[in-house]
Design a protein around this motif. Structure first.
Motif, PDB file in Angstrom:
ATOM      1  N   UNK A  24      49.098  45.563  38.628  1.00 15.06           N
ATOM      2  CA  UNK A  24      49.065  44.197  38.084  1.00 15.06           C
ATOM      3  C   UNK A  24      49.448  43.176  39.148  1.00 15.06           C
ATOM      4  N   UNK A  25      50.434  43.506  39.962  1.00 19.78           N
ATOM      5  CA  UNK A  25      50.845  42.609  41.049  1.00 19.78           C
ATOM      6  C   UNK A  25      49.688  42.402  42.022  1.00 19.78           C
ATOM      7  N   UNK A  26      49.039  43.491  42.409  1.00 25.63           N
ATOM      8  CA  UNK A  26      47.923  43.387  43.351  1.00 25.63           C
ATOM      9  C   UNK A  26      46.763  42.589  42.751  1.00 25.63           C
ATOM     10  N   UNK A  27      46.483  42.805  41.471  1.00 27.43           N
ATOM     11  CA  UNK A  27      45.414  42.025  40.823  1.00 27.43           C
ATOM     12  C   UNK A  27      45.745  40.536  40.840  1.00 27.43           C
ATOM     13  N   UNK A  28      46.978  40.193  40.529  1.00 24.85           N
ATOM     14  CA  UNK A  28      47.365  38.782  40.517  1.00 24.85           C
ATOM     15  C   UNK A  28      47.292  38.166  41.914  1.00 24.85           C
ATOM     16  N   UNK A  29      47.695  38.923  42.921  1.00 22.74           N
ATOM     17  CA  UNK A  29      47.602  38.420  44.294  1.00 22.74           C
ATOM     18  C   UNK A  29      46.145  38.212  44.674  1.00 22.74           C
ATOM     19  N   UNK A  30      45.300  39.175  44.311  1.00 19.43           N
ATOM     20  CA  UNK A  30      43.875  39.021  44.635  1.00 19.43           C
ATOM     21  C   UNK A  30      43.272  37.838  43.885  1.00 19.43           C
ATOM     22  N   UNK A  31      43.670  37.630  42.643  1.00 22.12           N
ATOM     23  CA  UNK A  31      43.183  36.466  41.891  1.00 22.12           C
ATOM     24  C   UNK A  31      43.597  35.167  42.579  1.00 22.12           C
ATOM     25  N   UNK A  85      31.965  30.893  52.361  1.00 18.48           N
ATOM     26  CA  UNK A  85      32.849  31.556  51.389  1.00 18.48           C
ATOM     27  C   UNK A  85      32.407  31.343  49.942  1.00 18.48           C
ATOM     28  N   UNK A  86      31.136  31.027  49.726  1.00 15.02           N
ATOM     29  CA  UNK A  86      30.626  30.842  48.367  1.00 15.02           C
ATOM     30  C   UNK A  86      30.236  32.162  47.709  1.00 15.02           C
ATOM     31  N   UNK A  87      29.685  33.111  48.466  1.00 16.39           N
ATOM     32  CA  UNK A  87      29.155  34.335  47.872  1.00 16.39           C
ATOM     33  C   UNK A  87      29.606  35.584  48.621  1.00 16.39           C
ATOM     34  N   UNK A  88      29.869  36.631  47.846  1.00 17.88           N
ATOM     35  CA  UNK A  88      30.059  37.979  48.376  1.00 17.88           C
ATOM     36  C   UNK A  88      28.999  38.852  47.721  1.00 17.88           C
ATOM     37  N   UNK A  89      28.463  39.785  48.491  1.00 13.73           N
ATOM     38  CA  UNK A  89      27.408  40.668  47.998  1.00 13.73           C
ATOM     39  C   UNK A  89      27.894  42.108  48.036  1.00 13.73           C
ATOM     40  N   UNK A 107      34.004  35.813  48.532  1.00 15.08           N
ATOM     41  CA  UNK A 107      33.467  34.507  48.183  1.00 15.08           C
ATOM     42  C   UNK A 107      33.920  34.070  46.799  1.00 15.08           C
ATOM     43  N   UNK A 108      33.730  32.794  46.529  1.00 11.08           N
ATOM     44  CA  UNK A 108      34.073  32.263  45.202  1.00 11.08           C
ATOM     45  C   UNK A 108      33.205  32.888  44.113  1.00 11.08           C
ATOM     46  N   UNK A 109      32.025  33.330  44.500  1.00 14.84           N
ATOM     47  CA  UNK A 109      31.105  33.966  43.552  1.00 14.84           C
ATOM     48  C   UNK A 109      30.761  35.358  44.059  1.00 14.84           C
ATOM     49  N   UNK A 110      30.873  36.340  43.169  1.00 14.03           N
ATOM     50  CA  UNK A 110      30.542  37.706  43.565  1.00 14.03           C
ATOM     51  C   UNK A 110      29.225  38.124  42.926  1.00 14.03           C
TER      52      UNK A 110
END
Length: 158
Positions: free
Chosen positions: A22-29, A108-112, A69-72
């Motif tokens: 949960x900590x890692x998810x929150x950091x990634x968010x 940094x808009x998209x990650x593929x 990116x902001x959009x995956x």
């Protein structure tokens, strides 16, 4: 990079090692990836070996050690999606975004990403954008979805 939020996230879970995921998810968010300095702080605060923490962070596909990116965009290339045109969609997305799977656009808009199965073979080929599933995809539909996002990002200009 300012990492002030990391202590607050760890405190939210009372610095319990049982809350590591949960900590890692929150950091990634918060940061769109898991910065090295954040992982060092988590390891220190949770009194765990940094190598063990990296083991957890690299085991789960949902975590990333590089900025996203902001959009995956995730494309399925499992058998059903593959035979129904998945590789052509991937080729066009690579051209449209000028990146390879696993990369993020310079702005940094998209990650593929590419996966072997999303479990919705009946509606393949499938593309997931920001968590929303798009079935019966083709390269024209995929390009329109990306262009629509780009237009929004540019304040309505294409």
């Amino acid at each position: 990079m300012e990492l002030g939020a990391v202590n607050g996230i760890i405190d939210k879970y009372q610095a319990k090692i049982t809350s590591l995921i949960s900590i890692l998810h929150d950091i990634q968010d918060q940061y769109n990836f898991l910065p090295e300095m954040a992982l060092r702080k988590v390891a220190s605060r949770l009194q765990m070996d940094l190598n063990d923490l990296y083991g957890v962070a690299t085991f789960y596909k949902s975590f990333s050690l590089v900025p996203k990116g902001r959009h995956s965009i995730t494309l399925c290339l499992g058998t059903a999606c593959h035979v129904q045109g998945g590789p052509k969609i991937l080729r066009e997305m690579k051209k449209e975004l000028a990146i390879e799977p696993g990369q993020t656009t310079k702005d940094k808009n998209f990650s593929l990403e590419v996966v072997n199965c999303l479990g919705v073979c009946a509606i393949g080929p499938v593309m997931v954008v920001d968590g929303k599933f798009y079935g019966e995809m083709n390269w024209v539909k995929a390009k329109r979805i990306v262009e629509k996002i780009m237009k929004k990002e540019n304040g309505g200009r294409a």
